[in-house]
Design an enzyme around this catalytic site. Sequence first.
Site, PDB file in Angstrom:
ATOM      1  N   ASP A  34       2.665   5.338  -6.827  1.00 12.18           N
ATOM      2  CA  ASP A  34       3.936   5.271  -6.089  1.00 12.18           C
ATOM      3  C   ASP A  34       5.152   5.155  -6.984  1.00 12.18           C
ATOM      4  OD1 ASP A  34       1.898   3.477  -3.994  1.00 12.18           O
ATOM      5  OD2 ASP A  34       2.959   5.273  -3.341  1.00 12.18           O
ATOM      6  N   HIS A  54       0.864  -1.200   0.000  1.00 10.14           N
ATOM      7  CA  HIS A  54       0.000   0.000   0.000  1.00 10.14           C
ATOM      8  C   HIS A  54       0.894   1.242   0.000  1.00 10.14           C
ATOM      9  CE1 HIS A  54      -3.396   2.527   0.629  1.00 10.14           C
ATOM     10  NE2 HIS A  54      -3.679   2.287   1.893  1.00 10.14           N
ATOM     11  N   HIS A  65      -2.455  -2.529  -9.484  1.00  8.86           N
ATOM     12  CA  HIS A  65      -3.403  -1.847  -8.596  1.00  8.86           C
ATOM     13  C   HIS A  65      -4.670  -2.690  -8.514  1.00  8.86           C
ATOM     14  CE1 HIS A  65      -5.900   1.326  -6.871  1.00  8.86           C
ATOM     15  NE2 HIS A  65      -4.772   1.910  -6.555  1.00  8.86           N
TER      16      HIS A  65
HETATM   17  C1  SDX Z   1      -1.469   2.059  -3.366  1.00  7.65           C
HETATM   18  O1  SDX Z   1      -6.226   0.775  -3.134  1.00  7.65           O
HETATM   19  C2  SDX Z   1      -5.724   1.906  -3.412  1.00  7.65           C
HETATM   20  O2  SDX Z   1      -6.365   2.783  -3.894  1.00  7.65           O
HETATM   21  C3  SDX Z   1      -4.251   2.067  -3.031  1.00  7.65           C
HETATM   22  C4  SDX Z   1      -3.595   3.354  -3.454  1.00  7.65           C
HETATM   23  C5  SDX Z   1      -4.180   4.549  -2.732  1.00  7.65           C
HETATM   24  O3  SDX Z   1      -4.079   5.668  -3.281  1.00  7.65           O
HETATM   25  O4  SDX Z   1      -4.672   4.371  -1.597  1.00  7.65           O
HETATM   26  O5  SDX Z   1      -3.743   3.552  -4.853  1.00  7.65           O
HETATM   27  C6  SDX Z   1      -2.114   3.380  -3.124  1.00  7.65           C
HETATM   28  O6  SDX Z   1      -1.435   1.253  -2.489  1.00  7.65           O
HETATM   29  C7  SDX Z   1      -0.945   1.762  -4.751  1.00  7.65           C
HETATM   30  C8  SDX Z   1      -0.370   0.309  -4.868  1.00  7.65           C
HETATM   31  C9  SDX Z   1       1.065   0.346  -4.311  1.00  7.65           C
HETATM   32  N1  SDX Z   1       1.594  -1.045  -4.236  1.00  7.65           N
HETATM   33  C10 SDX Z   1       2.583  -1.483  -5.051  1.00  7.65           C
HETATM   34  O7  SDX Z   1       3.048  -0.813  -5.974  1.00  7.65           O
HETATM   35  C11 SDX Z   1       3.094  -2.871  -4.692  1.00  7.65           C
HETATM   36  C12 SDX Z   1       3.204  -3.726  -5.976  1.00  7.65           C
HETATM   37  N2  SDX Z   1       1.811  -4.025  -6.434  1.00  7.65           N
HETATM   38  C13 SDX Z   1       1.231  -5.274  -5.965  1.00  7.65           C
HETATM   39  O8  SDX Z   1       1.596  -5.679  -4.702  1.00  7.65           O
HETATM   40  C14 SDX Z   1      -0.252  -5.367  -6.318  1.00  7.65           C
HETATM   41  O9  SDX Z   1      -0.387  -4.959  -7.605  1.00  7.65           O
HETATM   42  C15 SDX Z   1      -1.269  -4.642  -5.456  1.00  7.65           C
HETATM   43  C16 SDX Z   1      -1.125  -4.961  -4.011  1.00  7.65           C
HETATM   44  C17 SDX Z   1      -1.141  -3.169  -5.637  1.00  7.65           C
HETATM   45  C18 SDX Z   1      -2.654  -5.054  -5.942  1.00  7.65           C
HETATM   46  O10 SDX Z   1      -2.846  -6.318  -5.517  1.00  7.65           O
HETATM   47  P1  SDX Z   1      -4.125  -7.172  -6.022  1.00  7.65           P
HETATM   48  O11 SDX Z   1      -5.186  -6.347  -6.596  1.00  7.65           O
HETATM   49  O12 SDX Z   1      -4.492  -8.085  -4.901  1.00  7.65           O
HETATM   50  O13 SDX Z   1      -3.577  -7.923  -7.253  1.00  7.65           O
HETATM   51  P2  SDX Z   1      -2.954  -9.338  -7.171  1.00  7.65           P
HETATM   52  O14 SDX Z   1      -1.931  -9.354  -6.094  1.00  7.65           O
HETATM   53  O15 SDX Z   1      -4.081 -10.317  -7.087  1.00  7.65           O
HETATM   54  O16 SDX Z   1      -2.250  -9.424  -8.596  1.00  7.65           O
HETATM   55  C19 SDX Z   1      -2.968  -9.880  -9.702  1.00  7.65           C
HETATM   56  C20 SDX Z   1      -1.944 -10.627 -10.499  1.00  7.65           C
HETATM   57  C21 SDX Z   1      -1.213 -11.685  -9.663  1.00  7.65           C
HETATM   58  O17 SDX Z   1      -0.862 -12.718 -10.542  1.00  7.65           O
HETATM   59  P3  SDX Z   1      -1.833 -14.061 -10.584  1.00  7.65           P
HETATM   60  O18 SDX Z   1      -1.961 -14.546  -9.151  1.00  7.65           O
HETATM   61  O19 SDX Z   1      -3.148 -13.563 -11.141  1.00  7.65           O
HETATM   62  O20 SDX Z   1      -1.099 -15.010 -11.463  1.00  7.65           O
HETATM   63  O21 SDX Z   1      -0.921  -9.729 -10.963  1.00  7.65           O
HETATM   64  C22 SDX Z   1       0.324 -10.084 -10.379  1.00  7.65           C
HETATM   65  C23 SDX Z   1       0.048 -11.018  -9.204  1.00  7.65           C
HETATM   66  O22 SDX Z   1       1.120 -11.898  -9.025  1.00  7.65           O
HETATM   67  N3  SDX Z   1       0.919  -8.840  -9.918  1.00  7.65           N
HETATM   68  C24 SDX Z   1       2.196  -8.510 -10.069  1.00  7.65           C
HETATM   69  C25 SDX Z   1       2.310  -7.227  -9.527  1.00  7.65           C
HETATM   70  N4  SDX Z   1       1.130  -6.823  -9.056  1.00  7.65           N
HETATM   71  C26 SDX Z   1       0.262  -7.834  -9.279  1.00  7.65           C
HETATM   72  N5  SDX Z   1       3.238  -9.144 -10.616  1.00  7.65           N
HETATM   73  C27 SDX Z   1       4.432  -8.500 -10.608  1.00  7.65           C
HETATM   74  N6  SDX Z   1       4.632  -7.258 -10.103  1.00  7.65           N
HETATM   75  C28 SDX Z   1       3.582  -6.599  -9.570  1.00  7.65           C
HETATM   76  N7  SDX Z   1       3.770  -5.365  -9.080  1.00  7.65           N
END
Ligand code: SDX
Length: 429
Positions: A365, A266, A307
């Site tokens: 971010d 996050h 996201h």
């Molecule tokens: C913020 O919610 C908000 O609005 C948050 C925010 C705000 O203003 O409050 O926008 C701020 O938190 C932005 C996000 C910052 N986080 C990151 O940058 C960390 C990296 N991103 C991931 O951890 C992830 O994308 C999340 C946590 C942001 C979202 O997670 P989800 O929606 O639960 O997505 P997921 O983990 O289910 O991913 C879906 C797929 C997965 O693959 P499969 O299981 O479907 O095979 O996409 C892949 C994940 O492995 N994936 C990634 C990835 N993000 C998702 N693979 C590689 N790198 C990534 N960054």
Amino acid sequence: MSDKKAFLKVDGRDEAIELPIYSGSIGPDVIDVGGLSSQGMFTYDPGFISTAACESQITYIDGDKGVLLHRGYPIEQLAEHSDYLETCYLLLYGELPSTQQKAEFENTVRYHTMVHDQLTSFFHAFRRDAHPMAIMCGVVGALSAFYHDSLDIADERHREIAAFRLVAKMPTLAAMSYKFSIGQPFMYPDNNLSYAENFLHMMFGTPCEDSVVNPVLAKAMDRIFLLHADHEQNASTSTVRLAGSSGANPFACIAAGIAALWGPSHGGANEAVLNMLEEIGDVSHIEEFVARAKDKDDPFRLMGFGHRVYKNFDPRAKVMKESADEVLAELGIDNDPLLAIAKRLEEIALEDEYFIEKKLYPNVDFYSGIILKAIGIPTSMFTVIFAVGRTVGWIAHWHEMISGSYRIGRPRQLYTGYKQRDYKPLDQR
Ligand code: SDX
């Protein structure tokens, strides 16, 4: 609302369960499943992928189109024409302020920026190497020990005063957590400065000389606060709402939001992005890291990508990228190696099948850390900056809930543990 219905057909039941459907002003309809518990069933939605936890009028996001509206105004227009305090007013009161309202609000915030002097002793109880987010969790929660005059959450005026205090004091507390970590004296706010100028003054000024704040950096700082102001029901805002639903005071609720924001998935992602770019070290290593991000057996993720809601560009990331270019040009940082890695990483990721298929785009971010680093803010302070900007969103959602009708949030579960069994005496185990 609407008179549309959903009919849930359940095996083993003759009658389908009728569920009301509600429509918002824009966005998906929702199915009201509140009546399911009386039918002996719960919905199951870990991570709340398909769950609308509340009704709100503050912020709207269309993840497929990359749209973000604050009280109906697109984030791009607010970033271009507004400023952070005006956006705070908009989020809190629902309308853009008139000239007089804007001046009054700025003045009110200005005269709440100091913190109780007793709080400085609280800072000195921490180790110097404490992470500033650890300090912020502590000191923001501690504000409820100082403001007994604004803790009656049923009193509209108390709620408003708490909002003023939190918006006004977060930059002061944030700068204090930085000064404490480098062993420099705390700087008092300067009432002659704007919100963002004041923050940079408290961060980098010293009592030994008059501090001069670069207006370009102050504008970038203000824009970063603005771009982080609110984002619908994200993890930290949902935490604030859940804490507030028990009747906890606003300072305690915001401290809970700060704690939730800290996580690298996050708000901790901006710090994690910089650490990742530094770990990548050179554009020639990018392919290796992208491969790791795609490897199911490797926990590594490209921080700043992906996201829960945006399956298109995060509109904030676009604005942030423009600001990064402006700030680096102003500072004469032409070939920032980390920015070069970030831009190349974005190009590669956006061409890669995996990221295209999973709709992983840069989020808010991804570029913010580049700007913060160029301004001179240490990586450990990045999430604190996010918390400063987001405080107004947390408070706006808390106020929207408390000023309406609400009940304590109390989710249920799918229990898969032991069925009832009898106690086993020690000599029989
Ligand atoms: C913020 O919610 C908000 O609005 C948050 C925010 C705000 O203003 O409050 O926008 C701020 O938190 C932005 C996000 C910052 N986080 C990151 O940058 C960390 C990296 N991103 C991931 O951890 C992830 O994308 C999340 C946590 C942001 C979202 O997670 P989800 O929606 O639960 O997505 P997921 O983990 O289910 O991913 C879906 C797929 C997965 O693959 P499969 O299981 O479907 O095979 O996409 C892949 C994940 O492995 N994936 C990634 C990835 N993000 C998702 N693979 C590689 N790198 C990534 N960054």
